[in-house]
Motif scaffolding. Structure first.
Motif, PDB file in Angstrom:
ATOM      1  N   ILE A  30      61.672  54.252  23.305  1.00  0.00           N
ATOM      2  CA  ILE A  30      62.466  54.045  22.297  1.00  0.00           C
ATOM      3  C   ILE A  30      62.653  52.586  21.925  1.00  0.00           C
ATOM      4  N   LEU A  31      62.398  51.655  22.567  1.00  0.00           N
ATOM      5  CA  LEU A  31      62.360  50.309  22.312  1.00  0.00           C
ATOM      6  C   LEU A  31      61.018  50.053  21.163  1.00  0.00           C
ATOM      7  N   GLY A  33      59.668  52.460  19.481  1.00  0.00           N
ATOM      8  CA  GLY A  33      60.073  53.097  18.124  1.00  0.00           C
ATOM      9  C   GLY A  33      60.783  52.298  17.285  1.00  0.00           C
ATOM     10  N   MET A  34      61.977  51.499  18.024  1.00  0.00           N
ATOM     11  CA  MET A  34      62.817  50.771  17.118  1.00  0.00           C
ATOM     12  C   MET A  34      62.313  49.585  16.554  1.00  0.00           C
ATOM     13  N   LEU A  35      61.267  49.122  17.128  1.00  0.00           N
ATOM     14  CA  LEU A  35      60.583  47.859  16.879  1.00  0.00           C
ATOM     15  C   LEU A  35      59.697  48.344  15.241  1.00  0.00           C
ATOM     16  N   GLY A  38      62.622  50.578  13.014  1.00  0.00           N
ATOM     17  CA  GLY A  38      63.867  49.912  12.785  1.00  0.00           C
ATOM     18  C   GLY A  38      63.581  48.660  11.638  1.00  0.00           C
ATOM     19  N   GLN A  40      66.177  46.605  10.659  1.00  0.00           N
ATOM     20  CA  GLN A  40      66.896  45.579  11.028  1.00  0.00           C
ATOM     21  C   GLN A  40      66.822  44.951  12.505  1.00  0.00           C
ATOM     22  N   LEU A  41      66.063  45.429  13.253  1.00  0.00           N
ATOM     23  CA  LEU A  41      65.762  44.931  14.541  1.00  0.00           C
ATOM     24  C   LEU A  41      64.498  43.756  14.530  1.00  0.00           C
ATOM     25  N   ARG A  50      55.564  42.841  14.672  1.00  0.00           N
ATOM     26  CA  ARG A  50      56.604  43.659  15.093  1.00  0.00           C
ATOM     27  C   ARG A  50      56.094  45.009  15.371  1.00  0.00           C
ATOM     28  N   GLY A  54      55.503  46.832  19.101  1.00  0.00           N
ATOM     29  CA  GLY A  54      56.101  48.282  19.119  1.00  0.00           C
ATOM     30  C   GLY A  54      54.910  49.072  19.763  1.00  0.00           C
TER      31      GLY A  54
END
Length: 76
Positions: A30-31, A33-35, A38, A40-41, A50, A54
């Motif tokens: 999940i981290l 995928g968020m990187l 996402g 805003q991250l 980034r 990720g």
């Protein structure tokens, strides 16, 4: 491959560590995928770095998952 019979035969400690390994696998996945997806991250990091970070986290999560699934049952 993964066998549900060996999961039922594990001690409570081994079962807890297996579930903790699954939770950590999901955390890294999940981290990562968020990187990648996402916006805003960690906006201070350049998009290329980034995405590389990720992707590296997702690859690490997959390595952890394969090691977790391919564990040999310990003989006591």
């Amino acid at each position: 491959m993964f066998n549900f019979e060996t999961f039922k035969q594990k001690s409570p400690q081994q079962r807890f560590l297996f579930i903790l390994g699954l939770v950590m696998f999901l955390f890294y996945l999940i981290l990562g995928g968020m990187l990648i997806f996402g916006t805003q991250l960690l906006n201070q990091i350049q998009p290329l770095y980034r995405m590389l970070l990720g992707g590296l986290l997702i690859i690490y999560a997959l390595i952890r998952f394969t090691r977790l699934i391919n564990q040999k049952p310990e003989e006591d």
